[in-house]
Enzyme design. Structure first.
Site, PDB file in Angstrom:
ATOM      1  CG  ASN A 164       4.512  -2.851  10.950  1.00 21.48           C
ATOM      2  OD1 ASN A 164       4.178  -3.717  11.919  1.00 21.48           O
ATOM      3  ND2 ASN A 164       4.030  -2.713   9.694  1.00 21.48           N
ATOM      4  CG  LEU A 170      -0.944  -9.836  14.621  1.00 22.48           C
ATOM      5  CD1 LEU A 170      -0.685 -11.235  14.413  1.00 22.48           C
ATOM      6  CD2 LEU A 170      -1.942  -8.946  13.945  1.00 22.48           C
ATOM      7  CB  CYS A 205      -0.037 -10.879  10.239  1.00 23.60           C
ATOM      8  SG  CYS A 205       1.083 -10.211  11.450  1.00 23.60           S
ATOM      9  N   GLY A 239      -3.264   3.555   5.146  1.00 23.79           N
ATOM     10  CA  GLY A 239      -2.676   3.197   6.212  1.00 23.79           C
ATOM     11  C   GLY A 239      -1.606   4.123   6.402  1.00 23.79           C
TER      12      GLY A 239
HETATM   13  C1  DHB Z   1       1.596  -6.460  11.698  1.00 23.10           C
HETATM   14  C2  DHB Z   1       0.290  -7.088  11.288  1.00 23.10           C
HETATM   15  C3  DHB Z   1       0.066  -7.103   9.814  1.00 23.10           C
HETATM   16  O1  DHB Z   1      -0.860  -7.647   9.115  1.00 23.10           O
HETATM   17  C4  DHB Z   1       1.047  -6.467   9.096  1.00 23.10           C
HETATM   18  O2  DHB Z   1       0.740  -6.088   7.637  1.00 23.10           O
HETATM   19  C5  DHB Z   1       2.010  -5.696   9.545  1.00 23.10           C
HETATM   20  C6  DHB Z   1       2.125  -5.771  11.040  1.00 23.10           C
HETATM   21  C7  DHB Z   1       1.562  -6.569  13.127  1.00 23.10           C
HETATM   22  O3  DHB Z   1       0.953  -6.410  13.888  1.00 23.10           O
HETATM   23  O4  DHB Z   1       2.764  -7.096  13.333  1.00 23.10           O
END
Ligand code: DHB
Length: 341
Positions: free
Chosen positions: A83, A87, A144, A282
């Site tokens: 993905n 954020l 992220c 998740g």
């Molecule tokens: C996003 C944030 C994350 O911490 C992750 O592991 C995957 C995607 C995001 O918002 O893009």
């Protein structure tokens, strides 16, 4: 020869105590949502009693509203998915007014995940949340993968990781645990764990997604709009179990919320044996929104079948079992050598 696991007589599943602790946080159930896969939890309400699960870990919240990365944002991968959301979110004010309020009104144990582009942004988030009631813990997402530059993946550098955690710890109410979410995309995850622990982290969330890429053979270019993305799902479970194992071996007293490809009670059990005190689920909720309740029930059944009355007794038990196994092997070898002498 395998060393047999310590086994009691099978119990009635209702006799099993699933309660656990994450630092000062007491949880009646060890299964929580994982950040990012169920927004702020509300969308799972038709499928689960959210007040009965371990808790909801919210999608990482930032200071300002954010639309995220270009589409496509998801790609299927073998035993997992990639993905590249970037954020996306409503920003902290709307989160507090709508989501946090809803979670509080519904008695949900809420772990608020926060993300920022700079140490100062994390500080402002912590300050904004400090006096909000109904926050059980803060998860500091320093890992992220979907940010502008790798330099913003604070969890890949022990110094930057520590700086962020120290600031969040300092500006968070003392009775609210701060968990640092680590990235597996590092050479030595124990070094990062050490650094954030020294900076005041009360516990760890591990692991975040792995940085990955899919190339579309038809267009002959990266499939995701953001090119790279975070890999999740069962494909990453062995990486996560290894990471939890390594960190628990180094810091047995540092609480760990374990995650990465958990789909069944048996998967959750692996994380507990490796040293996690609780687990987050998740990717599995995308095709099974009631997965958390099922996983918890499976875990209960599995512990009962082994005659284990308390979940807390199996946290890190894999290490004890391994040590016993190695000692038994050494004793057998010594006996064999003596017989040959
Ligand atoms: C996003 C944030 C994350 O911490 C992750 O592991 C995957 C995607 C995001 O918002 O893009």
């Amino acid at each position: 020869m395998a060393t047999p696991a310590p086994a009691g007589r099978p119990l009635d599943p209702v006799q099993v105590d699933l309660s656990t602790r994450l630092a000062t946080l007491r949880l009646p159930d060890p299964v929580l949502t994982a950040s990012g896969c169920a927004a702020a939890g509300r969308e799972l309400a038709p499928f689960l009693d959210l007040a009965a699960i371990g808790g909801v870990v919210t999608k990482s919240i930032m200071l300002e509203p954010r639309s995220g990365r270009p589409t496509p944002r998801m790609a299927e991968t073998p035993s997992g998915m990639l993905n590249s959301i970037g954020l996306q979110g409503p920003g902290v004010e709307a989160f507090v007014a709508k989501d946090l309020r809803w979670l509080r009104e519904h008695g949900v144990r809420t772990i608020v995940s926060i993300a920022g582009g700079s140490t100062q942004e994390y500080q402002r988030l912590a300050q904004r949340l400090r006096h909000e009631p109904g926050i059980a813990a803060i998860e500091v997402n320093i890992s992220c993968p979907n940010v502008e530059s790798r330099g913003q993946v604070f969890a890949c550098d022990p110094f930057s990781a520590a700086q962020v955690v120290q600031v969040v710890r300092r500006h968070t109410a003392p009775d609210v645990p701060v968990l640092a979410k680590l990235s597996p995309d590092v050479t030595d995850i124990v070094a990062i764990a050490r650094s954030v622990r020294e900076a005041g982290a009360d516990g760890l969330s591990m692991i975040n997604t792995l940085l990955g890429m899919v190339i579309d053979p038809d267009t002959m270019r990266p499939l995701l709009g953001g090119m790279t993305g975070g890999l999740s799902g069962p494909a990453i479970r062995p990486v996560a179990v290894r990471a939890v194992w390594q960190v628990h071996a180094a810091y047995p007293d540092l609480p760990i919320l374990g995650m990465g490809g958990i789909r069944t009670g048996r998967d959750a059990f692996e994380f507990l044996l490796a040293g996690a005190s609780a687990v987050s689920v998740g990717t599995a909720v995308f095709n099974d929104p009631s997965a958390l309740a099922r996983i918890s029930a499976e875990l209960r059944g599995l512990l009962a079948a082994r005659g284990i009355a308390r979940l807390s007794d199996v946290v890190g038990l894999g290490h004890v079992q391994q040590a016993r196994h190695v000692a038994a092997q050494a004793a057998r070898r010594a006996a064999q050598e003596e017989a040959l002498a």
